[in-house]
Design an enzyme around this catalytic site. Structure first.
Site, PDB file in Angstrom:
ATOM      1  N   THR A 152       0.822  -1.208   0.000  1.00 42.57           N
ATOM      2  CA  THR A 152       0.000   0.000   0.000  1.00 42.57           C
ATOM      3  C   THR A 152       0.862   1.267   0.000  1.00 42.57           C
ATOM      4  O   THR A 152       2.013   1.239   0.457  1.00 42.57           O
ATOM      5  CB  THR A 152      -0.895  -0.011   1.265  1.00 42.57           C
ATOM      6  OG1 THR A 152      -1.497   1.262   1.427  1.00 42.57           O
ATOM      7  CG2 THR A 152      -0.108  -0.331   2.529  1.00 42.57           C
ATOM      8  N   ASP A 153       0.287   2.361  -0.457  1.00 41.84           N
ATOM      9  CA  ASP A 153       0.995   3.646  -0.398  1.00 41.84           C
ATOM     10  C   ASP A 153       1.136   4.132   1.053  1.00 41.84           C
ATOM     11  O   ASP A 153       1.956   4.997   1.353  1.00 41.84           O
ATOM     12  CB  ASP A 153       0.280   4.706  -1.255  1.00 41.84           C
ATOM     13  CG  ASP A 153      -1.165   4.974  -0.844  1.00 41.84           C
ATOM     14  OD1 ASP A 153      -1.681   4.268   0.051  1.00 41.84           O
ATOM     15  OD2 ASP A 153      -1.784   5.878  -1.422  1.00 41.84           O
ATOM     16  N   GLU A 154       0.333   3.549   1.967  1.00 45.85           N
ATOM     17  CA  GLU A 154       0.357   4.028   3.366  1.00 45.85           C
ATOM     18  C   GLU A 154       1.683   3.759   4.050  1.00 45.85           C
ATOM     19  O   GLU A 154       1.974   4.357   5.096  1.00 45.85           O
ATOM     20  CB  GLU A 154      -0.782   3.388   4.170  1.00 45.85           C
ATOM     21  CG  GLU A 154      -2.140   3.733   3.623  1.00 45.85           C
ATOM     22  CD  GLU A 154      -3.281   3.501   4.593  1.00 45.85           C
ATOM     23  OE1 GLU A 154      -3.037   3.332   5.794  1.00 45.85           O
ATOM     24  OE2 GLU A 154      -4.430   3.510   4.136  1.00 45.85           O
ATOM     25  N   TYR A 177      -1.705  -0.618  11.027  1.00 49.59           N
ATOM     26  CA  TYR A 177      -1.881  -1.287   9.723  1.00 49.59           C
ATOM     27  C   TYR A 177      -0.702  -1.011   8.807  1.00 49.59           C
ATOM     28  O   TYR A 177      -0.076  -1.942   8.271  1.00 49.59           O
ATOM     29  CB  TYR A 177      -3.192  -0.815   9.061  1.00 49.59           C
ATOM     30  CG  TYR A 177      -3.245  -1.107   7.567  1.00 49.59           C
ATOM     31  CD1 TYR A 177      -3.371  -2.412   7.100  1.00 49.59           C
ATOM     32  CD2 TYR A 177      -3.151  -0.072   6.627  1.00 49.59           C
ATOM     33  CE1 TYR A 177      -3.402  -2.681   5.723  1.00 49.59           C
ATOM     34  CE2 TYR A 177      -3.178  -0.341   5.264  1.00 49.59           C
ATOM     35  CZ  TYR A 177      -3.302  -1.648   4.817  1.00 49.59           C
ATOM     36  OH  TYR A 177      -3.317  -1.911   3.463  1.00 49.59           O
ATOM     37  N   ALA A 179       2.228   0.110   9.483  1.00 53.64           N
ATOM     38  CA  ALA A 179       3.494  -0.412  10.024  1.00 53.64           C
ATOM     39  C   ALA A 179       3.604  -1.907   9.734  1.00 53.64           C
ATOM     40  O   ALA A 179       4.675  -2.418   9.397  1.00 53.64           O
ATOM     41  CB  ALA A 179       3.574  -0.145  11.524  1.00 53.64           C
ATOM     42  N   LYS A 181       2.193  -3.480   7.205  1.00 53.21           N
ATOM     43  CA  LYS A 181       2.428  -3.655   5.753  1.00 53.21           C
ATOM     44  C   LYS A 181       3.873  -3.281   5.395  1.00 53.21           C
ATOM     45  O   LYS A 181       4.492  -3.920   4.545  1.00 53.21           O
ATOM     46  CB  LYS A 181       1.438  -2.806   4.947  1.00 53.21           C
ATOM     47  CG  LYS A 181      -0.001  -3.261   5.010  1.00 53.21           C
ATOM     48  CD  LYS A 181      -0.267  -4.614   4.371  1.00 53.21           C
ATOM     49  CE  LYS A 181      -0.103  -4.632   2.874  1.00 53.21           C
ATOM     50  NZ  LYS A 181      -0.470  -5.947   2.284  1.00 53.21           N
TER      51      LYS A 181
HETATM   52  P1  NAD Z   1      -9.855  -7.279   2.237  1.00 57.60           P
HETATM   53  O1  NAD Z   1      -9.900  -7.080   3.704  1.00 57.60           O
HETATM   54  O2  NAD Z   1     -11.099  -7.073   1.442  1.00 57.60           O
HETATM   55  O3  NAD Z   1      -9.360  -8.781   1.927  1.00 57.60           O
HETATM   56  C1  NAD Z   1      -8.279  -9.370   2.574  1.00 57.60           C
HETATM   57  C2  NAD Z   1      -8.442 -10.887   2.510  1.00 57.60           C
HETATM   58  O4  NAD Z   1      -7.264 -11.468   3.114  1.00 57.60           O
HETATM   59  C3  NAD Z   1      -9.658 -11.407   3.276  1.00 57.60           C
HETATM   60  O5  NAD Z   1     -10.431 -12.278   2.482  1.00 57.60           O
HETATM   61  C4  NAD Z   1      -9.050 -12.131   4.472  1.00 57.60           C
HETATM   62  O6  NAD Z   1      -9.791 -13.258   4.906  1.00 57.60           O
HETATM   63  C5  NAD Z   1      -7.697 -12.563   3.922  1.00 57.60           C
HETATM   64  N1  NAD Z   1      -6.717 -12.781   4.998  1.00 57.60           N
HETATM   65  C6  NAD Z   1      -6.355 -11.905   5.979  1.00 57.60           C
HETATM   66  N2  NAD Z   1      -5.452 -12.468   6.799  1.00 57.60           N
HETATM   67  C7  NAD Z   1      -5.237 -13.726   6.335  1.00 57.60           C
HETATM   68  C8  NAD Z   1      -4.438 -14.811   6.756  1.00 57.60           C
HETATM   69  N3  NAD Z   1      -3.691 -14.726   7.881  1.00 57.60           N
HETATM   70  N4  NAD Z   1      -4.443 -15.961   6.040  1.00 57.60           N
HETATM   71  C9  NAD Z   1      -5.230 -16.069   4.928  1.00 57.60           C
HETATM   72  N5  NAD Z   1      -6.032 -15.092   4.492  1.00 57.60           N
HETATM   73  C10 NAD Z   1      -6.041 -13.930   5.181  1.00 57.60           C
HETATM   74  O7  NAD Z   1      -8.663  -6.385   1.702  1.00 57.60           O
HETATM   75  P2  NAD Z   1      -8.441  -5.740   0.256  1.00 57.60           P
HETATM   76  O8  NAD Z   1      -8.938  -4.361   0.274  1.00 57.60           O
HETATM   77  O9  NAD Z   1      -8.918  -6.696  -0.783  1.00 57.60           O
HETATM   78  O10 NAD Z   1      -6.848  -5.656   0.254  1.00 57.60           O
HETATM   79  C11 NAD Z   1      -6.071  -6.725  -0.281  1.00 57.60           C
HETATM   80  C12 NAD Z   1      -4.603  -6.384  -0.179  1.00 57.60           C
HETATM   81  O11 NAD Z   1      -4.331  -5.194  -0.905  1.00 57.60           O
HETATM   82  C13 NAD Z   1      -4.112  -6.119   1.247  1.00 57.60           C
HETATM   83  O12 NAD Z   1      -2.838  -6.683   1.375  1.00 57.60           O
HETATM   84  C14 NAD Z   1      -4.056  -4.606   1.359  1.00 57.60           C
HETATM   85  O13 NAD Z   1      -3.078  -4.206   2.274  1.00 57.60           O
HETATM   86  C15 NAD Z   1      -3.683  -4.238  -0.066  1.00 57.60           C
HETATM   87  N6  NAD Z   1      -4.130  -2.911  -0.524  1.00 57.60           N
HETATM   88  C16 NAD Z   1      -5.442  -2.541  -0.386  1.00 57.60           C
HETATM   89  C17 NAD Z   1      -5.871  -1.311  -0.870  1.00 57.60           C
HETATM   90  C18 NAD Z   1      -7.315  -0.858  -0.756  1.00 57.60           C
HETATM   91  O14 NAD Z   1      -7.604   0.298  -1.043  1.00 57.60           O
HETATM   92  N7  NAD Z   1      -8.248  -1.713  -0.366  1.00 57.60           N
HETATM   93  C19 NAD Z   1      -4.946  -0.440  -1.478  1.00 57.60           C
HETATM   94  C20 NAD Z   1      -3.602  -0.841  -1.582  1.00 57.60           C
HETATM   95  C21 NAD Z   1      -3.221  -2.094  -1.108  1.00 57.60           C
HETATM   96  O1  DAU Z   2      -4.137   3.972   0.632  1.00 62.47           O
HETATM   97  C1  DAU Z   2      -4.410   2.594   0.489  1.00 62.47           C
HETATM   98  C2  DAU Z   2      -5.202   2.124   1.683  1.00 62.47           C
HETATM   99  O2  DAU Z   2      -6.511   2.638   1.528  1.00 62.47           O
HETATM  100  C3  DAU Z   2      -5.218   0.613   1.832  1.00 62.47           C
HETATM  101  O3  DAU Z   2      -3.920   0.157   2.089  1.00 62.47           O
HETATM  102  C4  DAU Z   2      -6.152   0.181   2.969  1.00 62.47           C
HETATM  103  O4  DAU Z   2      -6.248  -1.230   3.016  1.00 62.47           O
HETATM  104  C5  DAU Z   2      -7.520   0.768   2.714  1.00 62.47           C
HETATM  105  O5  DAU Z   2      -8.377   0.450   3.791  1.00 62.47           O
HETATM  106  C6  DAU Z   2      -7.446   2.278   2.523  1.00 62.47           C
HETATM  107  O6  DAU Z   2      -7.104   2.929   3.777  1.00 62.47           O
HETATM  108  P1  DAU Z   2      -7.827   4.307   4.221  1.00 62.47           P
HETATM  109  O7  DAU Z   2      -7.702   4.430   5.671  1.00 62.47           O
HETATM  110  O8  DAU Z   2      -7.375   5.429   3.366  1.00 62.47           O
HETATM  111  O9  DAU Z   2      -9.341   3.933   3.772  1.00 62.47           O
HETATM  112  P2  DAU Z   2     -10.757   4.187   4.490  1.00 62.47           P
HETATM  113  O10 DAU Z   2     -11.804   3.868   3.472  1.00 62.47           O
HETATM  114  O11 DAU Z   2     -10.847   3.517   5.810  1.00 62.47           O
HETATM  115  O12 DAU Z   2     -10.735   5.759   4.723  1.00 62.47           O
HETATM  116  C7  DAU Z   2     -10.598   6.664   3.651  1.00 62.47           C
HETATM  117  C8  DAU Z   2     -10.590   8.058   4.227  1.00 62.47           C
HETATM  118  O13 DAU Z   2     -11.904   8.353   4.738  1.00 62.47           O
HETATM  119  C9  DAU Z   2      -9.662   8.231   5.406  1.00 62.47           C
HETATM  120  O14 DAU Z   2      -9.102   9.549   5.364  1.00 62.47           O
HETATM  121  C10 DAU Z   2     -10.552   8.103   6.635  1.00 62.47           C
HETATM  122  C11 DAU Z   2     -11.870   8.641   6.128  1.00 62.47           C
HETATM  123  N1  DAU Z   2     -13.098   8.035   6.716  1.00 62.47           N
HETATM  124  C12 DAU Z   2     -13.193   6.694   6.720  1.00 62.47           C
HETATM  125  C13 DAU Z   2     -14.315   6.081   7.235  1.00 62.47           C
HETATM  126  C14 DAU Z   2     -14.449   4.578   7.278  1.00 62.47           C
HETATM  127  C15 DAU Z   2     -14.102   8.849   7.191  1.00 62.47           C
HETATM  128  O15 DAU Z   2     -13.991  10.097   7.144  1.00 62.47           O
HETATM  129  N2  DAU Z   2     -15.226   8.264   7.692  1.00 62.47           N
HETATM  130  C16 DAU Z   2     -15.368   6.898   7.748  1.00 62.47           C
HETATM  131  O16 DAU Z   2     -16.411   6.404   8.238  1.00 62.47           O
END
Ligand code: NAD
Ligand code: DAU
Length: 368
Positions: A152-154, A177, A179, A181
């Protein structure tokens, strides 16, 4: 949206393992692999609260894949080294996409240990198993083997009003989270340098699209609005995220699996920076047209307590991946947002069932 099939694996017998393939991004990848390639797909997932298999089930039905032996779901928790090792031996993969992780920042603040265990220990167990597997491969298979680590970019922390994250950015994670990643990225890097496991890491910005567990900002906002409940915005709503439609992310991952340079990292972003307030207001405007009510949905917006340590801004410069492997964003942001809102409006039953299954309201009651 362009609808082109741009992925061709020459080896049709390729065995592809997707970890976290029942999550939001992983399931989109699994669907694309099943729909647009001929490879065999193994989906390793512990099946947790954020997992969903219905989208894959319905595709398997549509494509009549049940008897084809092209897909296998393996309910495995990476936290168990023995099980992980067994499954790597059993699947004998040529290509691994590692997405399994606990992914929600707010949950990492509630329960950091869960993130250390699943993300760091889980990745360590995967790497140790893959190291053994890789060492036993023939030279030919070694040459083409890849592990794509989806990060992730985080991990880079938070930006001020200017600048972008890129491949040279320093690691500076700020939440449990991010940290966890960042630790995964360092482990992956070490297994490449020390043990020669061919790895590529990606650092992507915020994804959105259908089938995302409705605790993240975009699906949560849509559901709160259509249920006529307050839409929570943390702090003053001025925090900025860089949004990317999930299918564009998947295209990048697939292209990288074919053309990416081993040991390199690639930043992936949408060049679509929005404040949280802008995103929420855009969703409300879409709903005002799609599902009109007496007053605008914007009246449901409620500013609530800020997320502790809330990163101010993420913005990703994806020039390297565009230049090196000709990846480009194929979707238009507002079209994709409209499509996403429409999907949630039409799939409220899925949302209810998913939230119920996850006992969401019981667990994170503070949000409603
Ligand atoms: P998600 O929570 O929808 O899915 C994660 C999946 O991983 C779930 O199905 C969960 O059961 C599985 N999982 C977690 N721990 C596990 C373990 N110990 N063993 C086996 N399976 C396990 O998450 P997502 O949004 O699909 O994100 C997927 C990946 O992409 C993550 O690694 C996340 O850090 C990364 N990522 C997400 C975003 C975003 O915006 N959602 C952006 C950049 C990177
Ligand atoms: O940047 C990539 C990341 O984006 C991924 O690595 C993470 O897995 C993914 O969850 C996401 O993280 P964020 O924390 O950016 O996403 P989230 O949707 O939780 O929040 C987006 C922004 O909105 C953040 O600034 C917090 C804010 N927010 C979030 C929720 C859930 C609110 O203001 N209200 C809310 O209820």
């Amino acid at each position: 949206m362009k609808n082109k099939k741009n992925i061709t694996y020459n080896n049709k017998k390729l065995k592809v393992l997707v970890t976290g393939g029942a999550g939001f991004i992983g399931s989109c990848l699994v669907r694309k692999l099943l729909k647009e390639t001929e490879v065999k797909v193994f989906n390793l997932d512990k099946l947790s609260y954020s997992s969903d298999h219905t989208s894959i089930d319905s595709l398997i039905k549509d494509l009549n894949l049940k008897k084809s032996n092209r897909y296998e779901l393996l309910k495995i928790d990476l936290v168990s080294y023995c099980k992980t090792n067994e499954i790597i031996e059993y699947t004998d993969p040529d290509l691994i996409f590692h997405l399994a992780a606990e992914s929600h920042v707010d949950r990492s603040i509630d329960n950091p240990k869960n993130f250390v265990e699943n993300n760091i220990l889980g990745t360590l167990n995967l790497l140790e198993s893959v190291k053994k597997h890789f060492q036993k491969l023939s030279t030919l298979r070694k040459d083409s083997f890849r592990l794509i680590n989806i990060s992730t970019d985080e991990v880079f922390g938070s930006l001020g009003s200017n600048g972008f994250f890129n491949e040279e950015s320093q690691y500076n994670p700020k939440s449990p989270y991010s940290a966890s990643k960042a630790s995964c990225d360092h482990l992956v890097n070490a297994w490449f340098h020390t043990f020669g496991v061919p790895i590529i890491t990606t650092n992507c910005s915020n994804n959105f699209g259908p089938w995302q567990f409705p605790e993240k900002l975009i699906p949560l906002t849509i559901l709160k609005a259509i249920n006529n409940e307050p839409i929570p915005i943390y702090g003053n709503g001025k925090n900025i995220r860089d949004w990317l439609f999930v299918e564009d992310h998947i295209n990048a991952l697939l292209k990288l699996s074919l053309k990416g340079e081993i040991g390199e990292k690639y930043c992936i972003g949408g060049f679509k920076e929005k404040t949280n307030l802008e995103i929420v207001e855009s969703i409300c405007s879409i709903l005002d047209k799609l599902k009109p009510r007496d007053t605008s949905y914007k009246n449901l917006i409620k500013f609530v307590a800020d997320r502790p340590g809330h990163d101010f801004r993420y913005a990703v410069d994806s020039k390297k991946i565009s230049k090196d492997i000709s990846w480009e964003i194929e979707t238009e942001f507002l079209d994709s947002l409209n499509r996403t809102v429409d999907w949630y409006v039409k799939n409220q039953k899925w949302c209810d069932q998913t939230l119920q299954k996850a006992n969401y309201y019981g667990e994170r009651i503070g949000l409603s």
